[in-house]
Design a protein around this motif. Structure first.
Motif, short mmCIF file in Angstrom:
data_model
loop_
_atom_site.label_atom_id
_atom_site.label_comp_id
_atom_site.label_asym_id
_atom_site.label_seq_id
_atom_site.Cartn_x
_atom_site.Cartn_y
_atom_site.Cartn_z
N ASP A 1 -51.50 -9.80 39.50
CA ASP A 1 -51.29 -8.38 39.26
C ASP A 1 -50.24 -8.14 38.17
O ASP A 1 -49.45 -7.21 38.26
CB ASP A 1 -50.84 -7.69 40.57
CG ASP A 1 -51.57 -6.37 40.76
OD1 ASP A 1 -52.35 -6.01 39.88
OD2 ASP A 1 -51.32 -5.72 41.78
N ILE A 2 -50.23 -9.03 37.19
CA ILE A 2 -49.26 -8.92 36.10
C ILE A 2 -50.01 -8.64 34.81
O ILE A 2 -50.99 -9.32 34.49
CB ILE A 2 -48.49 -10.26 35.93
CG1 ILE A 2 -47.58 -10.53 37.13
CG2 ILE A 2 -47.71 -10.27 34.63
CD1 ILE A 2 -46.21 -9.97 37.02
N VAL A 3 -49.56 -7.62 34.08
CA VAL A 3 -50.10 -7.36 32.75
C VAL A 3 -49.24 -8.14 31.77
O VAL A 3 -48.06 -7.83 31.59
CB VAL A 3 -50.07 -5.85 32.44
CG1 VAL A 3 -50.59 -5.58 31.06
CG2 VAL A 3 -50.88 -5.10 33.48
N ASN A 4 -49.83 -9.18 31.18
CA ASN A 4 -49.02 -10.15 30.44
C ASN A 4 -49.04 -9.90 28.94
O ASN A 4 -50.00 -10.25 28.26
CB ASN A 4 -49.52 -11.56 30.77
CG ASN A 4 -48.70 -12.62 30.08
OD1 ASN A 4 -47.59 -12.35 29.63
ND2 ASN A 4 -49.24 -13.82 29.99
N PHE A 5 -47.95 -9.34 28.42
CA PHE A 5 -47.86 -9.07 26.99
C PHE A 5 -47.39 -10.30 26.22
O PHE A 5 -47.26 -10.24 25.01
CB PHE A 5 -46.92 -7.90 26.72
CG PHE A 5 -47.51 -6.57 27.10
CD1 PHE A 5 -48.28 -5.87 26.19
CD2 PHE A 5 -47.32 -6.05 28.37
CE1 PHE A 5 -48.83 -4.65 26.55
CE2 PHE A 5 -47.87 -4.84 28.73
CZ PHE A 5 -48.63 -4.13 27.82
N ALA A 6 -47.11 -11.39 26.91
CA ALA A 6 -46.67 -12.61 26.22
C ALA A 6 -47.84 -13.55 25.92
O ALA A 6 -47.65 -14.60 25.33
CB ALA A 6 -45.62 -13.33 27.05
N HIS A 7 -49.04 -13.16 26.35
CA HIS A 7 -50.20 -14.04 26.21
C HIS A 7 -50.44 -14.46 24.75
O HIS A 7 -50.70 -15.62 24.47
CB HIS A 7 -51.42 -13.33 26.77
CG HIS A 7 -52.52 -14.24 27.23
ND1 HIS A 7 -52.36 -15.15 28.25
CD2 HIS A 7 -53.80 -14.37 26.80
CE1 HIS A 7 -53.50 -15.80 28.43
NE2 HIS A 7 -54.38 -15.34 27.56
N GLY B 1 -44.61 -7.67 42.16
CA GLY B 1 -44.58 -6.51 43.04
C GLY B 1 -43.65 -5.42 42.52
O GLY B 1 -43.50 -4.38 43.14
N GLY B 2 -43.03 -5.66 41.36
CA GLY B 2 -42.14 -4.66 40.79
C GLY B 2 -42.91 -3.63 40.00
O GLY B 2 -44.13 -3.61 39.99
#
Ligand SMILES: Nc1ncnc2c1ncn2[C@@H]1O[C@H](COP(=O)(O)OP(=O)(O)OP(=O)(O)O)[C@@H](O)[C@H]1O
Ligand SMILES: [Mg+2]
Lengths: 227, 314
Positions: B61-67, B117-118
């Motif tokens: 559930d993480i939107v990963n901008f470091a991909h 969860g943040g």
């Protein structure tokens, strides 16, 4: 004692739910825990399962202190919970749900499928497409695959038709006969007390009554059995 | 199942109509065939990038901008090994994949796990911060000089009446094979089933004895390894610079949302569709940025299916 909770205090954020709760389950016993909505029954099981860390008190299982261990470590020691809401893996099949229960034990599914023949007919069905009763059977079956010595159940009969409730309680009787101890949280106090060897009454986060014949206790009859 | 088939049929009809339109507009079958081929080949790489992203989103559930920055790391690993040690660029997959797997594991375990969860804002700041840290470290270490990594044995191949360089075909084949391997891992192995179990119900997973934190780290690592592999595979096709992965990150997000958040088949289908859209869009609107058409199609699809092509309705 197989499981003992001793002086447990726990809650959520600033809200204190359990105030020095203590209870015990011996090997092979079936113990019921009854109480009104919001008394702290589920919180008690969450603490025992390692899902919620108590702020005071100890959880001891088979002589080993488990307080503060993470949930997965508690399961691997033989203490498993079938939670409220069942926590099944909805998009996974029945077979996959059972296989996950056996992830660390390699337990074959035979005994569970013998206990719940309905599951055997539906191994390839997605868990979230099954009826409530079938889902409860799967949740119990999945927990048994972890090869527990103590099985804790949080309101297994909630929302089920009377026939299904009977099937679930029958299964609990047979599980206990196979030597697995049970701690049963139930709204359905009459049936739980009838099946149990012993029972505790939980009110506002403390145990207020305990004994082997609570169904005969006047206060219990009035408050929980509606007699 | 029937609905999936009818949806695939509909997609095929739409694709045929779009290709026919592009043909009419460009007035040339060769130009159209070239756009289709180039689009599909690049789309395969988008699919692999998006697969990593969607895996991380679906399970953690993480939107990963470091991909994209992880993908850039893969490119640098390949560029450095190919130019300094003279290695065949494709052989460097043996380095970039484990390297990025390890980087992903450590980053999840020590940084991303703190925002689990943040709020979305906390995740965004953290992953964007990691991206900037990586990009600027690369800038510091290798300066802004751009690098290209030619493939010595590269040669134009004729495919379906069009021409594609061997390096593009290899990028496509490599990306699709790795995407297939990830799919098999997820659906056919015990570990993959455990990862899907964690995605479905983390508390339930914990209650059957699965170590959810470890599985989260492994999943993030696997998704990051996909980015690293994609970085290696595109290195011969792009100019390697510290920000080279950014565009892939943006396109990866478009693909993930288009395909359905968390859906692995959706990432593959979405990748191919976006690759095609980008190239055919150039024929419809010559001179415009290809991304213009990509975003146009993106918005239209979401108006029609807000949950994405393969997503389940909320
Ligand atoms: N995650 C949570 N966050 C905050 N408060 C909670 C949380 N879970 C439970 N509570 C509160 O803790 C108290 C005890 O809840 P608990 O679920 O243990 O009760 P219960 O005895 O299981 O009740 P029920 O019979 O309704 O299931 C309630 O007041 C509830 O609102
Ligand atoms: Mg409860």
């Amino acid at each position: 004692m197989m499981l003992s909770l001793d002086g447990i205090e726990a809650g959520y954020g600033g809200l204190r739910v359990l105030h020095g709760l203590s209870l015990e389950v011996a090997a092979g016993e079936l113990v019921a825990l009854v109480g009104a909505n919001g008394a702290g029954k589920s919180t008690t099981l969450r603490v025992a399962s390692g899902l919620l860390r108590p702020s005071a008190g100890r959880v001891v299982f088979d002589g080993e202190e488990l307080t503060g261990l993470p949930g997965h470590a508690v399961v691997r020691r033989g203490l498993v919970q079938v939670p409220e809401g069942r926590a099944l893996f909805g998009p996974l099949t029945v077979a996959e749900n059972l296989a996950m229960g056996a992830f660390h034990t390699g337990e074959p599914a035979d005994r569970v499928l013998e206990l719940f023949p309905r599951l055997a007919e539906r191994l390839d069905q997605r868990a979230d497409t099954m009826s409530g009763g079938e889902q409860q059977m799967l949740a119990i079956g999945r927990a048994l695959m972890t090869r527990p010595r103590l099985l804790m159940l949080d309101e297994p009969s909630v929302g089920l038709a009377p026939l299904m409730v009977r099937a679930v309680f029958d299964a609990l009787g047979r599980i206990r006969e196979s030597g697995v101890a049970i701690l049963l949280v139930e709204q359905n106090a009459a049936q739980a007390l009838a099946l149990a060897d012993r029972a505790y009454v939980l009110e506002n986060g403390v145990i207020t009554l305990s004994g082997t014949d609570l169904a005969g206790d006047e206060r219990v009859r009035r408050a929980y059995l509606g007699l | 199942m029937n609905r999936t088939i009818s949806r695939a049929g509909l997609a095929a009809v739409v694709a045929a109509a779009v290709i026919a339109g592009a043909w009419a507009r460009s007035g040339s079958g060769t130009v159209t065939a070239q756009a289709v081929l180039t689009g599909l080949l690049l789309g395969g790489v988008y699919a692999l990038v998006a697969m990593g992203l969607t895996l991380i989103f679906g399970v953690l559930d993480i939107v990963n901008f470091a991909h994209g920055a992880f993908m850039t790391l893969g490119m640098y690993a390949t560029a450095l090994l190919a130019s300094s040690a003279g290695l065949n660029p494709y052989l460097t997959l043996l380095v970039s994949v484990p390297l990025l797997f390890g980087v992903g594991y450590v980053v999840q375990r020590h940084m991303v796990s703190r925002t689990m969860g943040g709020s979305l804002a906390a995740q965004l700041l953290l992953t964007l911060g990691i991206a900037m840290l990586l990009e600027n470290s690369l800038l510091l270490a290798f300066s802004g000089d751009t690098r290209t990594v030619p493939v010595s044995f590269d040669t134009p191949l004729r495919v379906l009446g069009a021409v594609a360089d061997l390096s593009r075909v290899l990028a496509f084949v490599g990306a699709m094979s790795l995407a297939g391997a990830v799919w098999l891992l997820l659906t056919r192995t015990r570990l993959g089933t455990a990862i899907r179990a964690v995605a479905a119900n983390p508390e339930g997973a914990s209650l059957v004895g699965l170590d959810v934190r470890r599985l989260h780290a492994l999943t993030f690592a696997a998704g990051t390894a996909c980015a690293g592999a994609a970085g290696t595979l595109v290195t011969p096709l792009v100019t390697v610079e510290p920000t080279a992965g950014e565009l892939f990150n943006i396109i990866g997000f478009v693909v993930v949302v288009l395909g359905g958040l968390g859906s692995v088949p959706g990432a593959v289908a979405g990748g191919l569709i976006i690759g095609l859209t980008e190239q055919l869009g150039g024929l419809y609107l010559p001179g415009q940025s290809p991304l213009l058409v990509v975003f146009g199609v993106f918005v239209l699809v979401l108006l029609w299916r807000p949950q994405g092509l393969f997503g389940r309705p909320a």
